[in-house]
Design a protein around this motif. Structure first.
Motif, PDB file in Angstrom:
ATOM      1  N   SER A 276       0.982  -1.120   0.051  1.00 26.69           N
ATOM      2  CA  SER A 276       0.030  -0.224   0.015  1.00 26.69           C
ATOM      3  C   SER A 276       0.715   1.212   0.064  1.00 26.69           C
ATOM      4  O   SER A 276       0.519   2.466  -0.476  1.00 26.69           O
ATOM      5  CB  SER A 276      -1.040  -0.136   1.134  1.00 26.69           C
ATOM      6  OG  SER A 276      -1.859  -0.798   1.000  1.00 26.69           O
ATOM      7  N   ASP A 279       1.728   1.309  -3.833  1.00 25.79           N
ATOM      8  CA  ASP A 279       0.726   1.299  -4.843  1.00 25.79           C
ATOM      9  C   ASP A 279      -0.799   1.597  -4.540  1.00 25.79           C
ATOM     10  O   ASP A 279      -1.813   1.020  -5.227  1.00 25.79           O
ATOM     11  CB  ASP A 279       0.780  -0.196  -5.544  1.00 25.79           C
ATOM     12  CG  ASP A 279       1.855  -0.392  -6.490  1.00 25.79           C
ATOM     13  OD1 ASP A 279       2.350   0.573  -7.241  1.00 25.79           O
ATOM     14  OD2 ASP A 279       2.715  -1.116  -5.971  1.00 25.79           O
ATOM     15  N   GLY A 280      -0.984   1.704  -3.255  1.00 29.78           N
ATOM     16  CA  GLY A 280      -2.275   2.174  -2.894  1.00 29.78           C
ATOM     17  C   GLY A 280      -2.983   0.889  -2.244  1.00 29.78           C
ATOM     18  O   GLY A 280      -2.366   0.023  -1.849  1.00 29.78           O
ATOM     19  N   GLU A 284      -7.156  -0.112  -5.770  1.00 26.21           N
ATOM     20  CA  GLU A 284      -6.361   0.343  -6.953  1.00 26.21           C
ATOM     21  C   GLU A 284      -5.780  -0.402  -7.600  1.00 26.21           C
ATOM     22  O   GLU A 284      -5.142  -0.214  -8.660  1.00 26.21           O
ATOM     23  CB  GLU A 284      -5.490   1.418  -6.370  1.00 26.21           C
ATOM     24  CG  GLU A 284      -6.047   2.313  -5.739  1.00 26.21           C
ATOM     25  CD  GLU A 284      -5.110   3.658  -4.925  1.00 26.21           C
ATOM     26  OE1 GLU A 284      -4.478   4.381  -5.791  1.00 26.21           O
ATOM     27  OE2 GLU A 284      -5.029   3.566  -3.525  1.00 26.21           O
ATOM     28  N   SER A 285      -5.711  -1.919  -7.225  1.00 27.94           N
ATOM     29  CA  SER A 285      -5.083  -2.973  -8.102  1.00 27.94           C
ATOM     30  C   SER A 285      -6.163  -3.844  -8.922  1.00 27.94           C
ATOM     31  O   SER A 285      -5.786  -4.609  -9.874  1.00 27.94           O
ATOM     32  CB  SER A 285      -4.517  -3.889  -7.107  1.00 27.94           C
ATOM     33  OG  SER A 285      -3.238  -3.508  -6.536  1.00 27.94           O
ATOM     34  N   ARG A 314      -8.695  -1.576 -17.179  1.00 25.92           N
ATOM     35  CA  ARG A 314      -9.897  -1.099 -16.253  1.00 25.92           C
ATOM     36  C   ARG A 314     -10.783   0.132 -16.982  1.00 25.92           C
ATOM     37  O   ARG A 314     -11.933   0.015 -16.643  1.00 25.92           O
ATOM     38  CB  ARG A 314      -9.305  -0.462 -14.892  1.00 25.92           C
ATOM     39  CG  ARG A 314     -10.458   0.191 -13.997  1.00 25.92           C
ATOM     40  CD  ARG A 314      -9.727   0.285 -12.393  1.00 25.92           C
ATOM     41  NE  ARG A 314     -10.226   0.899 -11.762  1.00 25.92           N
ATOM     42  CZ  ARG A 314     -10.167   0.927 -10.479  1.00 25.92           C
ATOM     43  NH1 ARG A 314      -9.351   0.358  -9.658  1.00 25.92           N
ATOM     44  NH2 ARG A 314     -11.002   1.744  -9.549  1.00 25.92           N
ATOM     45  N   ASP A 319     -15.321   4.859 -15.039  1.00 28.80           N
ATOM     46  CA  ASP A 319     -14.817   3.618 -14.302  1.00 28.80           C
ATOM     47  C   ASP A 319     -15.721   2.983 -13.541  1.00 28.80           C
ATOM     48  O   ASP A 319     -15.922   3.197 -12.335  1.00 28.80           O
ATOM     49  CB  ASP A 319     -13.853   4.332 -13.237  1.00 28.80           C
ATOM     50  CG  ASP A 319     -12.975   3.218 -12.471  1.00 28.80           C
ATOM     51  OD1 ASP A 319     -13.070   2.123 -12.910  1.00 28.80           O
ATOM     52  OD2 ASP A 319     -12.244   3.598 -11.643  1.00 28.80           O
ATOM     53  N   GLY A 322     -14.352   1.041 -10.202  1.00 30.33           N
ATOM     54  CA  GLY A 322     -14.145   1.606  -8.970  1.00 30.33           C
ATOM     55  C   GLY A 322     -15.568   1.775  -8.324  1.00 30.33           C
ATOM     56  O   GLY A 322     -15.519   1.784  -6.936  1.00 30.33           O
ATOM     57  N   SER A 537       0.071   5.063  -0.411  1.00 26.29           N
ATOM     58  CA  SER A 537       0.583   5.836  -1.597  1.00 26.29           C
ATOM     59  C   SER A 537       1.402   6.990  -1.071  1.00 26.29           C
ATOM     60  O   SER A 537       2.163   7.048   0.160  1.00 26.29           O
ATOM     61  CB  SER A 537      -0.391   6.260  -2.584  1.00 26.29           C
ATOM     62  OG  SER A 537       0.372   6.699  -3.863  1.00 26.29           O
TER      63      SER A 537
END
Length: 641
Positions: A276, A279-280, A284-285, A314, A319, A322, A537
């Motif tokens: 995290s 890459d958050g 987010e993956s 994605r 989006d 999400g 991040s």
């Protein structure tokens, strides 16, 4: 008799009126609102008319009493009990109609509620038979002890579910959802079960717990297009072990509870842990999702929505992927999840630092985060650090040192690292009040050394270097058994807020004042409040207080805790005062977090998602819910829906 479908519908209308800003301001429904109820109620017209009558009485009462909050209204009028509605309509509130009309309404309502309850019981019996025919007897669980366990989480418990179902393939899952919702009974999806926010707990008398753990296949690993598709019940540990064979991994690759926690749970709830800092969060993956609606239909997001259905990307227009991440299962059941892959680093190095003040800790973690050179960056107060290290145990330390020695690049270097851990052990705990740990990855020693130089330079003058025992232990066994109670036999309630770095010191100082205010109350129930921290991040600081207090274990704790700790817990007395104080502190601390622009993962049914949200925002969420689950039967109550 407790909550019936009649009451559940009535209560949902109260919440809707509060969300629309009508509760406490109007004395009756408009003609348009009454007509909407008639068109959307699942009851007979006579029953719907009684609901409209009840709602109008409730509006009149709230107007007189100046009640604007739905929970206050429900509590004051005891709407969760039939007796509460009876008393309400019987004449205890003077602003209502004449006595004869009240008595007649009360009598009719009691009769209606009784009939609905009888119908629900019959529907429930027939539903269990149908589910056993579809899934097999062994995959429909009605044992009371099992139902109690599935009705509890780390902290709380809901209404006992009617049954637990465990579908084994997509077709069974789709058909089971359709069968259940067609009867008007609610579904509560569940993964590994490590929630503390009532996320999968039932709020209705009749409900089915949907245990997704048997849907655990890894469907496709594509190292050319760099994605992996899994079923929702696959654990993060199982997925990572399989990906390791291909020298790849997910960007976010799991919570520390990943030996039990599932991918579906992590994406639905939202999670921040391994990976995290770079890459958050888990969402987010995610590239694509396959979602099942309440009527059993399946739709896909991202590039999977295309006719050729390749889940490699994605974003194609809005989006949609999400939208369905972090929904806690309220917006449909995730049937398949596709995650982005990256090459797996060949070398790792841990760094540890100690600080005297929270300000220095935050400043250092912020600077480390901004370099974007670490995959994990986490911190502890001194007391939390002691608890984490104690939970490993001495024997685990020895096993982990062996693992470090054998898994490091080069046996000689690994043995040196293990010997350092053995020498320093836990003695460094006395050297600071706050600790920060981070993990650097790379493909060769020069890359590792370069990243370490960048990090040390960024925090020059802040804190002291410490032995890197903690990050080394964590990375050697990232998915070790995760505690759901304290190591001294205490119950625990962890919760968090993700706060801007610029607001974190203010929040910390106000939290310290609040805990000082409750110091006497906390002492009386034996409560302590250490804290843990994570960077997400380059722009998020996760602050996680954890409440610990002595208490008896429940069924959930019994299953997820080793016998040594359970033997300590069983010696405790029931600590109802401790649980009550935990709820009070949770509410007040979360309120403080919100004043500092906090957001939350794992929203469930307790974090105030709908608070201070614009009406347009609320309407959009509700319109999506209405599209995929028009009767609010998939995890009702979650997200405030």
């Amino acid at each position: 008799m407790t909550e019936t479908l009649f009451q559940f519908f009535l209560i949902s209308q109260v919440r809707q009126l509060a969300n629309d800003g009508i509760l406490g301001k109007s004395i009756k429904l408009t003609k348009g609102q009454a007509q909407w109820l008639k068109e959307n109620s699942r009851f007979k017209p006579t029953t719907t008319n009684k609901i409209i009558t009840c709602v109008n009485h409730i509006l009149k009462f709230c107007k007189v009493q100046k009640i604007f909050n739905a929970n206050d209204c429900i509590s004051r009028l005891e709407l969760r009990n039939v007796s509460g509605i009876e008393m309400f309509l019987k004449g205890h509130i003077k602003t209502f109609s004449e006595d004869m009309k009240r008595k007649r309404t009360q009598k009719e309502l009691h009769f209606i509620a009784k009939k609905i309850h009888e119908r629900e019981e019959k529907v429930s019996e027939n539903l269990i038979i149908a589910l056993k025919e579809l899934l097999g007897n062994e995959n429909v669980i009605t044992d009371l002890n099992e139902r109690r366990y599935f009705s509890q989480d780390v902290f709380d418990e809901g209404k006992i579910v009617t049954a637990i179902i465990q579908p084994k393939n997509l077709e069974q899952l789709r058909k089971a959802i359709s069968i259940i919702t067609n009867t008007g009974i609610a579904i509560y999806p569940r993964g590994g079960g490590y929630s503390y926010t009532n996320s999968y707990l039932s709020v209705t008398d009749y409900g089915i717990s949907l245990d997704l753990r048997k849907l655990d296949d890894i469907i496709e690993i594509n190292t050319k297009d760099m994605y992996v598709t899994v079923e929702p019940g696959c654990t993060w540990e199982k997925l990572d072990k399989e990906l390791k064979k291909y020298s790849v991994r997910c960007e976010f690759w799991g919570p520390l509870s990943g030996y039990k926690s599932t991918v579906g749970g992590g994406i639905s709830q939202g999670s921040a842990s391994l990976g995290s800092a770079k890459d958050g969060i888990s969402a987010e993956s995610v590239l694509n999702l396959d979602i099942i609606t309440s009527n059993g239909e399946i739709f896909s997001t991202g590039s999977s929505a295309q006719k050729n259905k390749s889940p490699f990307f994605r974003n194609y227009g809005p989006d949609l992927t999400g939208i369905f991440c972090g929904d806690c299962g309220a917006l449909g059941i995730k049937a398949r999840i596709t995650l982005r892959l990256q090459n797996r680093a060949t070398m790792t190095q841990g760094l540890s630092f100690g600080f005297e003040t929270f300000d220095d800790l935050l400043n250092a973690m912020s600077k480390i985060s901004s370099t974007n050179r670490v995959t994990e960056c986490f911190g502890f107060t001194n007391r939390a650090m002691e608890s984490v290290m104690a939970s490993q145990g001495l024997w685990n330390d020895i096993k982990l040192m062996f693992a470090v020695g054998m898994s490091s690049s080069g046996i000689f270097g690994g043995l040196i690292q293990a010997s350092k851990m053995a020498f320093y052990g836990r003695r460094f705990l006395k050297d600071a009040s706050y600790f920060a740990h981070c993990v650097v990855e790379g493909y060769n020693k020069y890359e590792i050394k370069g990243n370490i130089r960048t990090i040390r330079k960024s925090i020059k003058g802040l804190g002291i270097d410490l032995p890197n025992t903690m990050p080394t232990v964590m990375r050697s066994a990232p998915f070790a058994p995760y505690p759901v109670v304290g190591v001294n036999g205490t119950r625990m309630l962890p919760f968090h807020g993700i706060i801007p770095f610029s607001k974190a010191v203010e929040f910390h100082n106000e939290l310290e004042k609040l805990l000082t205010k409750y110091k006497k109350d906390m002492s009386s129930v034996g409560m302590i409040v250490p804290a843990m921290f994570n960077t997400i991040s380059t722009n998020g600081f996760l602050y996680e207080p954890v409440l610990y207090w002595p208490d008896k274990p429940n069924e959930f704790h019994e299953i997820h805790t080793n016998e040594t700790i359970l033997s300590l817990m069983r010696k405790n007395s029931e600590n109802h005062a401790g649980r009550k104080l935990a709820k009070i502190l949770f509410k007040e601390i979360v309120s403080l977090m919100h004043k500092k622009n906090s957001v939350h993962l794992q929203i469930g049914k307790v974090y105030p998602y709908m608070t201070d949200r614009s009406s347009i925002n609320i309407d959009m969420i509700k319109s999506i819910k209405n599209k995929v689950d028009p009767n609010n039967l998939i995890n009702p109550g979650t997200l405030g829906l």
